[in-house]
Motif scaffolding. Sequence first.
Motif, mmCIF file in Angstrom:
data_model
loop_
_atom_site.group_PDB
_atom_site.id
_atom_site.type_symbol
_atom_site.label_atom_id
_atom_site.label_comp_id
_atom_site.label_asym_id
_atom_site.label_seq_id
_atom_site.Cartn_x
_atom_site.Cartn_y
_atom_site.Cartn_z
ATOM 1 N N TYR A 89 0.799 -1.224 0.000
ATOM 2 C CA TYR A 89 0.000 0.000 0.000
ATOM 3 C C TYR A 89 0.835 1.279 0.000
ATOM 4 O O TYR A 89 0.331 2.331 -0.358
ATOM 5 C CB TYR A 89 -0.925 0.031 1.226
ATOM 6 C CG TYR A 89 -1.707 -1.237 1.426
ATOM 7 C CD1 TYR A 89 -2.664 -1.646 0.506
ATOM 8 C CD2 TYR A 89 -1.490 -2.042 2.549
ATOM 9 C CE1 TYR A 89 -3.381 -2.813 0.678
ATOM 10 C CE2 TYR A 89 -2.207 -3.214 2.741
ATOM 11 C CZ TYR A 89 -3.151 -3.591 1.810
ATOM 12 O OH TYR A 89 -3.861 -4.747 1.981
ATOM 13 N N LEU A 90 2.077 1.209 0.434
ATOM 14 C CA LEU A 90 2.884 2.411 0.644
ATOM 15 C C LEU A 90 4.130 2.360 -0.229
ATOM 16 O O LEU A 90 4.914 1.404 -0.147
ATOM 17 C CB LEU A 90 3.276 2.543 2.122
ATOM 18 C CG LEU A 90 2.095 2.586 3.098
ATOM 19 C CD1 LEU A 90 2.587 2.393 4.521
ATOM 20 C CD2 LEU A 90 1.344 3.897 2.969
ATOM 21 N N SER A 91 4.309 3.386 -1.035
ATOM 22 C CA SER A 91 5.483 3.439 -1.910
ATOM 23 C C SER A 91 6.244 4.746 -1.791
ATOM 24 O O SER A 91 7.322 4.873 -2.370
ATOM 25 C CB SER A 91 5.064 3.243 -3.368
ATOM 26 O OG SER A 91 4.170 4.268 -3.784
ATOM 27 N N ARG A 92 5.721 5.727 -1.080
ATOM 28 C CA ARG A 92 6.398 7.006 -0.927
ATOM 29 C C ARG A 92 6.806 7.214 0.518
ATOM 30 O O ARG A 92 6.138 6.719 1.420
ATOM 31 C CB ARG A 92 5.467 8.143 -1.385
ATOM 32 C CG ARG A 92 5.245 8.157 -2.885
ATOM 33 C CD ARG A 92 4.351 9.324 -3.264
ATOM 34 N NE ARG A 92 4.262 9.438 -4.720
ATOM 35 C CZ ARG A 92 3.490 10.331 -5.322
ATOM 36 N NH1 ARG A 92 2.759 11.164 -4.623
ATOM 37 N NH2 ARG A 92 3.454 10.386 -6.637
ATOM 38 N N PRO A 93 7.898 7.923 0.787
ATOM 39 C CA PRO A 93 8.785 8.557 -0.188
ATOM 40 C C PRO A 93 9.586 7.563 -1.023
ATOM 41 O O PRO A 93 10.022 7.872 -2.105
ATOM 42 C CB PRO A 93 9.712 9.404 0.675
ATOM 43 C CG PRO A 93 9.699 8.731 2.006
ATOM 44 C CD PRO A 93 8.319 8.173 2.175
ATOM 45 N N HIS A 94 9.796 6.338 -0.497
ATOM 46 C CA HIS A 94 10.437 5.261 -1.250
ATOM 47 C C HIS A 94 10.105 3.964 -0.526
ATOM 48 O O HIS A 94 10.013 3.939 0.707
ATOM 49 C CB HIS A 94 11.960 5.453 -1.310
ATOM 50 C CG HIS A 94 12.641 4.517 -2.263
ATOM 51 N ND1 HIS A 94 12.965 3.222 -1.915
ATOM 52 C CD2 HIS A 94 13.060 4.674 -3.553
ATOM 53 C CE1 HIS A 94 13.551 2.628 -2.942
ATOM 54 N NE2 HIS A 94 13.614 3.489 -3.940
ATOM 55 N N PRO A 95 9.893 2.859 -1.239
ATOM 56 C CA PRO A 95 9.571 1.594 -0.566
ATOM 57 C C PRO A 95 10.596 1.175 0.480
ATOM 58 O O PRO A 95 10.249 0.523 1.467
ATOM 59 C CB PRO A 95 9.524 0.594 -1.729
ATOM 60 C CG PRO A 95 9.172 1.415 -2.921
ATOM 61 C CD PRO A 95 9.824 2.743 -2.706
ATOM 62 N N ALA A 96 11.865 1.547 0.286
ATOM 63 C CA ALA A 96 12.899 1.174 1.251
ATOM 64 C C ALA A 96 12.651 1.804 2.617
ATOM 65 O O ALA A 96 13.043 1.238 3.649
ATOM 66 C CB ALA A 96 14.280 1.585 0.727
#
Length: 414
Positions: A89-96
């Motif tokens: 569900y979450l990709s920001r600010p970056h998946p890492a």
Amino acid sequence: MKDVAVQTQSESIVGPRVLAKTPLLEYEFPQILYKAHTVLWLQAAILVIAFVSLTRDDTNPFINSKAGITASFIIFTFIATVHLPNSPYLSRPHPAFWRMLQGISFCYLAFLTYILFQNLDDARKFFSLLDSKLGKPLPEKSYAENCDVFTPNDPNSYFANVKDCIFDVYIPAHAFGWWFKMIIVRDVKLCAFLSVLFEFMEITLRYQLPNFWECWWDSLILDVIICNGGGIFLGWLTCRAFEMKEYYWGMGGDPRTENERFCALSRSAIQLTPYSWSVYKWEMFSSSRNFVTTLWYIAFVNLVDLSNFYLKFLLWIPANHSLLLYRVLFWAMLAIASTREYYEYVSSGFKLRLGTHCWMAHLIIAVEWLIVFKNSEGMFNEVMPLWLQYTWSLIVGFLLAAALCLVYKDLAKK
């Protein structure tokens, strides 16, 4: 616009709640930043560990212990960042970033588990090893010793009591906390309810924690209206500016439509917003299931907030110590992911797998309260006043009646 979650016929609709379809991740950075590079990170890790361990001064056993614990936590978080799967569900600010948060949550849980298996004296001594300022009894400050608003006899100010409260460390913390909590919950009515509920929890628990004693004007005006209300309003403005995905908790009319407005922000600001958003409809009073799941979310938020005060009281951690700040920041980030995963889980009718962040959040808060319960024997002996007992009895009775009515409503539909 790629950032708008488009409702389609393939989306799963369960009861009155809509399970938003998560769009496929598109590259927002150069593709090289989305590749694993596991061999490269392995080489970098070996070089860093070798350089730090072989060049540092290891003559002090105490410093060696602190350095070893810190390095262990860092390397475990690093491994989690490299190897754990991305959040769906979450990709920001970056998946890492969210993989790193999972690693930090693992380390924090391990730390709490170690504290849980110590007695109270040993736990306090352990904290004194981390910082010489810890492990010492703390004078618990009361905010209700003198509730006079006007103090003409005070040599420093005609409003000395109000001035002392305004410049307390918890005033900006309240405002900032509710600003961020509004960004997490994204529902003004629910945030306002949580604000009033927490003040009532302070009244209920002030017989256990002297820190919860407050003057009426401090609790009502400074906390609820100015700090909490101002933070909620600023959070609402932030949500609208960043066009975040709203969570509609079913506590009033839906002020927005599913066709969200586009806000022309700078690329850096957009990167701090969710990849997609749409209206969340919790509909708390539409069914017994929605009622229970939303009620548990409200209870969970209060458990997270209250454990901060109990842990610092039992473990002798000053209110302005950095450890408490780190815990608040950690929970703030974890709450963003946990709220999203919890909503998706309950909106699917419990068919989806509970997300890792939400799963870890429940386990962490359970261990935090186990530490409190284990070490609170003989600490809190004052009996709750009768008027509070009657009030809570009425609240519990109302909740049970509402639940029964909703169960009857669900059965009538069938």
